[in-house]
Design a protein around this motif. Structure first.
Motif, PDB file in Angstrom:
ATOM      1  N   TRP A  66      15.494  41.095   2.121  1.00  0.00           N
ATOM      2  CA  TRP A  66      16.057  40.313   1.019  1.00  0.00           C
ATOM      3  C   TRP A  66      16.292  38.863   1.443  1.00  0.00           C
ATOM      4  O   TRP A  66      16.079  37.943   0.659  1.00  0.00           O
ATOM      5  CB  TRP A  66      17.349  40.946   0.507  1.00  0.00           C
ATOM      6  CG  TRP A  66      17.707  40.377  -0.819  1.00  0.00           C
ATOM      7  CD1 TRP A  66      18.772  39.594  -1.124  1.00  0.00           C
ATOM      8  CD2 TRP A  66      16.959  40.524  -2.035  1.00  0.00           C
ATOM      9  NE1 TRP A  66      18.746  39.232  -2.441  1.00  0.00           N
ATOM     10  CE2 TRP A  66      17.635  39.800  -3.029  1.00  0.00           C
ATOM     11  CE3 TRP A  66      15.777  41.189  -2.374  1.00  0.00           C
ATOM     12  CZ2 TRP A  66      17.180  39.718  -4.345  1.00  0.00           C
ATOM     13  CZ3 TRP A  66      15.321  41.117  -3.683  1.00  0.00           C
ATOM     14  CH2 TRP A  66      16.019  40.389  -4.647  1.00  0.00           C
ATOM     15  N   GLN A  67      16.675  38.644   2.680  1.00  0.00           N
ATOM     16  CA  GLN A  67      16.847  37.275   3.176  1.00  0.00           C
ATOM     17  C   GLN A  67      15.511  36.537   3.118  1.00  0.00           C
ATOM     18  O   GLN A  67      15.452  35.378   2.694  1.00  0.00           O
ATOM     19  CB  GLN A  67      17.389  37.270   4.605  1.00  0.00           C
ATOM     20  CG  GLN A  67      17.575  35.868   5.155  1.00  0.00           C
ATOM     21  CD  GLN A  67      18.085  35.870   6.592  1.00  0.00           C
ATOM     22  OE1 GLN A  67      18.169  36.904   7.237  1.00  0.00           O
ATOM     23  NE2 GLN A  67      18.431  34.698   7.076  1.00  0.00           N
ATOM     24  N   GLU A  92      14.791  35.650  -0.508  1.00  0.00           N
ATOM     25  CA  GLU A  92      15.594  34.518  -0.973  1.00  0.00           C
ATOM     26  C   GLU A  92      15.071  33.184  -0.437  1.00  0.00           C
ATOM     27  O   GLU A  92      15.057  32.185  -1.155  1.00  0.00           O
ATOM     28  CB  GLU A  92      17.057  34.701  -0.577  1.00  0.00           C
ATOM     29  CG  GLU A  92      17.759  35.772  -1.380  1.00  0.00           C
ATOM     30  CD  GLU A  92      19.197  35.983  -0.970  1.00  0.00           C
ATOM     31  OE1 GLU A  92      19.532  35.788   0.229  1.00  0.00           O
ATOM     32  OE2 GLU A  92      19.994  36.358  -1.842  1.00  0.00           O
ATOM     33  N   THR A 119       8.609  35.065  -6.982  1.00  0.00           N
ATOM     34  CA  THR A 119       9.723  35.700  -6.276  1.00  0.00           C
ATOM     35  C   THR A 119       9.719  37.208  -6.499  1.00  0.00           C
ATOM     36  O   THR A 119       9.926  37.981  -5.563  1.00  0.00           O
ATOM     37  CB  THR A 119      11.067  35.097  -6.722  1.00  0.00           C
ATOM     38  OG1 THR A 119      11.041  33.683  -6.455  1.00  0.00           O
ATOM     39  CG2 THR A 119      12.241  35.740  -5.999  1.00  0.00           C
TER      40      THR A 119
END
Length: 137
Positions: A116-117, A120, A29
């Motif tokens: 950022w989406q 995630e 991540t």
């Protein structure tokens, strides 16, 4: 007494596997966050301030952070986040507001939005894959 020792050993093994899974997902991540941030800057260059634009600081590009793996026992976690402690000197927006606008593609910020989406979404996949490898259903 023998079963208690075996159960304690099994519990330690499960804890180690949980820690390894969280560590793997965290590493993937964090790498993805940095890749997404770098790629978002390929969206173009802002116009100069004298023409009503702004000077790019690259602060967001370098803002991905991680806590590393924390916890133990039956609770292990890691958090990948954007460090918003930087203060922009424009005085117009706070750093969280700038980051939010950049993510949504607002306020004339020249970046590829949604970074950022996407991070995630991939984080969820990484966690599911890391745990699935270690804990078969």
């Amino acid at each position: 007494m023998g079963n208690m020792g075996a159960m304690a050993g099994l519990w330690r093994q499960i804890q180690n596997e949980m820690r390894d899974a969280v560590s793997e997902a965290e590493s993937q991540t964090f790498l993805t966050a940095n890749q997404e941030l770098t790629a978002s800057y390929a969206g173009g260059e802002p116009i100069p301030p004298e023409q009503g634009g702004y000077v790019r600081t690259y602060q967001m590009k370098n803002s991905a952070r991680t806590t590393g793996v924390v916890g133990g026992g039956d609770s292990v976690s890691a958090t990948v986040y954007l460090d918003q402690g930087y203060n922009y000197d424009t005085g117009t927006y706070s750093t969280p507001h700038v980051f939010s606008e950049a993510e949504s593609g607002g306020s004339g910020i020249v970046l590829t939005s949604g970074f950022w989406q996407r991070t995630e979404q991939k984080a969820q996949q990484y966690a599911e894959q890391a745990f699935a490898k270690r804990f078969k259903q």
